[in-house]
Design a protein around this motif. Structure first.
Motif, short mmCIF file in Angstrom:
data_model
loop_
_atom_site.label_atom_id
_atom_site.label_comp_id
_atom_site.label_asym_id
_atom_site.label_seq_id
_atom_site.Cartn_x
_atom_site.Cartn_y
_atom_site.Cartn_z
N GLN A 155 56.87 54.21 60.99
CA GLN A 155 57.97 53.49 61.62
C GLN A 155 58.39 52.38 60.66
O GLN A 155 57.74 52.16 59.65
CB GLN A 155 57.54 52.94 62.98
CG GLN A 155 56.98 53.98 63.93
CD GLN A 155 57.97 55.06 64.31
OE1 GLN A 155 59.18 54.87 64.23
NE2 GLN A 155 57.47 56.21 64.71
N LYS A 156 59.46 51.69 60.99
CA LYS A 156 59.98 50.69 60.06
C LYS A 156 58.98 49.57 59.77
O LYS A 156 58.78 49.20 58.61
CB LYS A 156 61.27 50.09 60.63
CG LYS A 156 61.99 49.18 59.68
CD LYS A 156 63.32 48.75 60.21
CE LYS A 156 64.07 47.91 59.19
NZ LYS A 156 65.42 47.58 59.64
N LYS A 157 58.32 49.05 60.80
CA LYS A 157 57.41 47.91 60.62
C LYS A 157 55.96 48.22 60.96
O LYS A 157 55.11 47.34 60.86
CB LYS A 157 57.89 46.72 61.46
CG LYS A 157 59.24 46.19 61.01
CD LYS A 157 59.63 44.99 61.82
CE LYS A 157 60.98 44.47 61.32
NZ LYS A 157 61.37 43.26 62.02
N HIS A 158 55.68 49.44 61.40
CA HIS A 158 54.31 49.77 61.78
C HIS A 158 54.02 51.25 61.61
O HIS A 158 54.93 52.07 61.51
CB HIS A 158 54.05 49.37 63.24
CG HIS A 158 54.82 50.18 64.23
ND1 HIS A 158 56.08 49.83 64.66
CD2 HIS A 158 54.51 51.33 64.89
CE1 HIS A 158 56.51 50.74 65.53
NE2 HIS A 158 55.57 51.65 65.68
N LEU A 159 52.73 51.55 61.59
CA LEU A 159 52.25 52.92 61.63
C LEU A 159 52.04 53.26 63.10
O LEU A 159 51.36 52.53 63.82
CB LEU A 159 50.91 53.02 60.88
CG LEU A 159 50.15 54.32 61.09
CD1 LEU A 159 50.82 55.45 60.32
CD2 LEU A 159 48.71 54.17 60.66
N GLY A 160 52.64 54.33 63.56
CA GLY A 160 52.42 54.78 64.92
C GLY A 160 51.30 55.81 64.94
O GLY A 160 51.30 56.75 64.14
N LYS B 151 44.36 58.93 77.25
CA LYS B 151 42.93 58.73 77.52
C LYS B 151 42.22 58.06 76.34
O LYS B 151 41.33 57.24 76.54
CB LYS B 151 42.27 60.05 77.88
CG LYS B 151 42.74 60.59 79.23
CD LYS B 151 41.92 61.77 79.67
CE LYS B 151 42.41 62.44 80.91
NZ LYS B 151 42.75 61.63 82.03
N ALA B 152 42.63 58.39 75.13
CA ALA B 152 42.04 57.75 73.95
C ALA B 152 42.41 56.27 73.90
O ALA B 152 41.55 55.43 73.61
CB ALA B 152 42.49 58.46 72.67
N VAL B 153 43.65 55.95 74.18
CA VAL B 153 44.08 54.55 74.18
C VAL B 153 43.29 53.78 75.24
O VAL B 153 42.83 52.66 75.00
CB VAL B 153 45.61 54.42 74.40
CG1 VAL B 153 46.02 52.97 74.58
CG2 VAL B 153 46.36 55.04 73.21
N GLY C 23 49.51 56.31 75.49
CA GLY C 23 49.22 57.31 74.48
C GLY C 23 49.55 56.94 73.05
O GLY C 23 49.43 57.77 72.15
N ALA C 24 49.97 55.70 72.79
CA ALA C 24 50.40 55.31 71.44
C ALA C 24 49.85 53.94 71.06
O ALA C 24 49.63 53.08 71.90
CB ALA C 24 51.91 55.28 71.36
N VAL C 25 49.65 53.77 69.74
CA VAL C 25 49.19 52.50 69.18
C VAL C 25 50.08 52.17 68.00
O VAL C 25 50.45 53.05 67.22
CB VAL C 25 47.73 52.60 68.68
CG1 VAL C 25 47.23 51.26 68.18
CG2 VAL C 25 46.80 53.17 69.74
#
Length: 137
Positions: A80-85, A91-93, A108-110
């Motif tokens: 992503q522009k400013k971060h790694l998605g 469940k993992a999050v 489901g996302a970090v």
């Protein structure tokens, strides 16, 4: 609108980085190499980290991003522009909630900001947990 002189695709942003080939034939190498050069080393290290954690997983592009699969999709990542998605699933999050408290999360996302150190060991642990637990949601 800007039109790529090489492939003819149109984009909102002038000189937008993209893959000029057939999107259905895009490889993870193509994906990584189409990103801004300053984040390519980060993406390569995430790729290497996940490949070591999931040596038997199939590597492919799914949902437009690098994906690792063994019967089911286990984990995805995206620039992503400013971060790694990182997309390991809800469940993992939830399971790693305490260790992800310094990062923005959603269902489901970090988001791992590029201006902070990327926690590669944690990414490996999340990938292994996904495979070992069978939590594919």
């Amino acid at each position: 609108m800007w039109k790529c002189p090489k492939c003819g695709r149109e984009f909102k942003n002038e000189n937008q980085r993209h893959f000029c080939g057939d999107p259905s034939k895009m490889t993870v190498d193509d994906y990584i190499n189409s990103q801004p050069e300053e984040i390519v080393p980060i993406l390569n290290k995430v790729r290497e980290t996940i490949r070591k954690a999931l040596p038997d997983a199939e590597e492919k592009i799914s949902y437009g991003m690098p994906t690792y699969k063994e019967k089911h999709n286990l984990i995805h990542f995206a620039a992503q522009k400013k971060h790694l998605g990182l997309y390991p699933g809800e469940k993992a999050v939830e399971h790693f909630e305490d260790r992800l408290s310094d990062y923005k999360t959603s269902k489901g996302a970090v988001q791992f900001p590029y201006n902070k150190e990327i926690p590669y060991e944690l990414i490996a642990e999340i990938a292994k947990w996904r495979k070992e637990t069978g939590n594919h949601a």
